[in-house]
Design a protein around this motif. Structure first.
Motif, PDB file in Angstrom:
ATOM      1  N   THR A  56     -22.260   9.880  63.461  1.00  0.00           N
ATOM      2  CA  THR A  56     -20.842  10.182  63.489  1.00  0.00           C
ATOM      3  C   THR A  56     -20.190   9.549  62.261  1.00  0.00           C
ATOM      4  O   THR A  56     -20.833   8.771  61.536  1.00  0.00           O
ATOM      5  CB  THR A  56     -20.173   9.616  64.752  1.00  0.00           C
TER       6      THR A  56
ATOM      7  N   TRP B 276     -19.736  17.996  63.552  1.00  0.00           N
ATOM      8  CA  TRP B 276     -20.720  18.074  62.475  1.00  0.00           C
ATOM      9  C   TRP B 276     -20.501  19.375  61.709  1.00  0.00           C
ATOM     10  O   TRP B 276     -20.202  20.412  62.307  1.00  0.00           O
ATOM     11  CB  TRP B 276     -22.142  18.013  63.028  1.00  0.00           C
TER      12      TRP B 276
ATOM     13  N   ALA C 275     -14.543  14.120  61.289  1.00  0.00           N
ATOM     14  CA  ALA C 275     -13.541  13.797  62.304  1.00  0.00           C
ATOM     15  C   ALA C 275     -12.202  14.341  61.841  1.00  0.00           C
ATOM     16  O   ALA C 275     -11.833  14.188  60.671  1.00  0.00           O
ATOM     17  CB  ALA C 275     -13.448  12.292  62.538  1.00  0.00           C
TER      18      ALA C 275
ATOM     19  N   ASP D  20     -16.019  13.761  67.807  1.00  0.00           N
ATOM     20  CA  ASP D  20     -16.968  13.784  66.705  1.00  0.00           C
ATOM     21  C   ASP D  20     -17.508  15.197  66.492  1.00  0.00           C
ATOM     22  O   ASP D  20     -17.923  15.869  67.435  1.00  0.00           O
ATOM     23  CB  ASP D  20     -18.115  12.825  66.986  1.00  0.00           C
TER      24      ASP D  20
ATOM     25  N   GLY E 135     -25.531  13.007  68.369  1.00  0.00           N
ATOM     26  CA  GLY E 135     -24.641  12.048  69.008  1.00  0.00           C
ATOM     27  C   GLY E 135     -25.379  10.801  69.463  1.00  0.00           C
ATOM     28  O   GLY E 135     -24.901   9.674  69.289  1.00  0.00           O
TER      29      GLY E 135
ATOM     30  N   PRO F 198     -21.374  14.408  59.506  1.00  0.00           N
ATOM     31  CA  PRO F 198     -20.357  14.217  60.544  1.00  0.00           C
ATOM     32  C   PRO F 198     -18.953  14.383  59.979  1.00  0.00           C
ATOM     33  O   PRO F 198     -18.715  14.198  58.780  1.00  0.00           O
ATOM     34  CB  PRO F 198     -20.602  12.786  61.020  1.00  0.00           C
TER      35      PRO F 198
END
Length: 540
Positions: free
Chosen positions: A32, A144, A127, A142, A27, A125
């Motif tokens: 991200t 992973w 989303a 976010d 992060g 990453p």
């Protein structure tokens, strides 16, 4: 029983403190979805989506020449591009985890040159984009995701127990799934755990199954790496999810779920008399002949669904030669009596097209003779069952609470682009069906034209009246409906003031229609427009 925290050649998830450190490092480095896109730029990002690595590699090399290179370049080089990096670079970019921590987690391995390291997995990453909303327990954000490296990152044929990452099929299923709150959900064939990510946003507890221990190890790693975003207590993960090893419904027999999602290993693969489990690509091949996996699930999922529970899955199905227009016949035979079903066929491939796609998927084209033999095996397998084409699409199932209720059985082919995520629109369509099934008199209903609907008229130059009138949806499944003069007049009067029966009577008088079939036939057409979402009942 294994908790899948330590499986050979898979990420390790026993050390929750180290996972927390890694998440903080990623992060802080800006690793991200938005961060990587901003770093690479539009062209390199688009190329990366096509598995073309060179533009991103050039961007990272240019960043290395900067006076103060950004930390973000390191994880991009390492995990997205499969490049070799040095210990000092790792320690500087990911200081909490460091090189030793990454080795302990199984995310990197030593390179050929002393002091260098390369990715052992793909870690990228992610989303969520599923039409659902975060909750206080699971706010989202976010994420992973770890999976096996692809052939574009590590050349060669994929390992047979390859754990697939974020692919178009998994994204499609996430966008298809209806996101209403449920108590217990099942992710059948979880792979690296993507569907469980999404399910935890609206399910109290998720059971995730797979036939691969490595896949379950990847899933556990991913879930615990993203524990805060997914509402998971790393010290008590069983409160939110359970992982089970086994095939199809065997690991959950005797249990019931409110929602089942599955991107099963449905790829139709030629069977040989000498193959073993080790010969199969487990991420796509469930070991049954033809479309047996999809048939087994469509016929068997009812046994693990609570009354009123639903299942959504992707699948392939074989279509006999010469029966392309009747592609749904075999699927209809698989369904139990008490199951509602809505199947949407999105694509159809010939046997050669199908063989080429899946041979390319596993990078099996490097040895010419092996490729020829595998290609011939596909064609012979399809010919043995007289298969003319293979359909691909989505399946929605529901165990009816009242077996005697009107059945929803819908099979349709929609090949044009649809709105994504489409899950909310599927849910609304099912609710309209239930409303129609429970309404004793559609004529008494007051209806409105849906906000996304437009009318399109076509006529010859100089003609007094249009020859073709179409209603089009701008949202959801984006259907087009060919309209009759009577139905056009009905829709134009649907402003919520008059009932459907009053509009029908007015049209009959205006058009001087005295035949007894006029009103029933018109109401059937109106019913179809409601079911498809062109017309909606006035709320309240």
């Amino acid at each position: 029983m294994s908790d899948f925290s330590f499986v050979p050649s898979a990420p390790r998830s026993r050390d929750t403190w180290l996972l927390k450190a890694l998440a903080a490092d990623l992060g802080e480095a800006g690793y991200t979805v938005d961060g990587v896109a901003g770093f690479l730029g539009d062209d390199a990002s688009a190329a990366l989506q096509r598995d073309q690595l060179v533009p991103a590699l050039l961007a990272c090399r240019a960043e290395a020449e900067a006076e103060q290179p950004r930390r973000l370049a390191l994880p991009v080089l390492l995990w997205l591009l499969g490049e070799t990096v040095e210990r000092a670079q790792l320690d500087a970019a990911l200081p909490r985890t460091g090189t030793e921590g990454l080795l302990e987690l199984g995310l990197i391995e030593r390179g050929r040159i002393f002091g260098t390291f390369r990715a052992a997995v793909d870690l990228r990453p992610y989303a969520a984009d599923d039409g659902g909303a975060g909750t206080a327990e699971n706010p989202g954000g976010d994420l992973w995701v770890a999976s096996d490296l692809g052939s574009h990152q590590r050349p060669g044929v994929l390992r047979r127990d390859h754990v697939l990452g974020i692919g178009q099929a998994s994204l499609s299923l996430a966008q298809l799934t209806v996101r209403t709150p449920v108590d217990r959900a099942l992710d059948l064939g979880t792979g690296c755990g993507i569907q469980t990510f999404h399910l935890l946003r609206h399910a109290r507890h998720v059971t995730a199954t797979d036939i691969s221990e490595r896949a379950l190890a990847f899933a556990r790693f991913n879930l615990l790496l993203n524990a805060p975003q997914l509402g998971i207590d790393p010290e008590q993960p069983d409160e939110r999810f359970t992982l089970r090893l086994g095939s199809l419904l065997e690991p959950v027999q005797g249990e019931s779920f409110d929602l089942v999602v599955s991107n099963p290993p449905f790829v139709i693969t030629p069977r040989t008399g000498t193959e073993t489990d080790a010969d199969r690509f487990t991420y796509r091949d469930g070991g049954l002949a033809g479309d047996g996996i999809v048939a087994a699930l469509m016929s068997g999922l009812e046994t693990v669904l609570a009354p009123g529970g639903t299942a959504q899955m992707l699948g392939n199905w074989e279509i006999p030669a010469g029966r392309e227009e009747a592609w749904s016949e075999r699927l209809e035979q698989w369904l139990p009596e008490g199951t509602d079903a809505w199947v949407i066929q999105r694509e159809r491939l010939t046997p050669p097209e199908y063989a080429e796609m899946w041979l390319r998927d596993a990078a099996q084209g490097r040895d010419r003779e092996d490729y020829v033999a595998a290609y011939a095996g596909y064609l012979a397998d399809f010919a043995s069952r007289d298969v003319g084409s293979v359909g691909f699409g989505s399946v929605w199932l529901r165990r009816r609470q009242n077996p005697g209720a009107e059945a929803l059985r819908r099979f349709e082919e929609i090949t044009h682009p649809i709105e994504q995520p489409v899950g909310p629109h599927l849910q609304a369509a099912v609710e309209r069906f239930d409303w129609l099934a429970g309404s004793s008199d559609l004529a008494a209903a007051h209806l409105l034209v849906a906000e996304d609907v437009t009318e399109e008229r076509h006529q010859r130059p100089g003609a007094e009246h249009p020859g073709v009138i179409l209603l089009r949806q701008g949202a959801g499944l984006r259907r087009t409906n060919l309209m009759s003069t009577e139905l056009t007049g009905f829709v134009s009067a649907c402003d919520g003031e008059l009932s459907a029966g009053q509009i029908s009577s007015a049209l009959a008088a205006l058009l001087d229609r005295t035949d007894a079939a006029f009103a029933p036939d018109l109401m059937q057409e109106v019913r179809n427009l409601v079911l498809d979402g062109f017309l909606v009942p006035v709320s309240g």
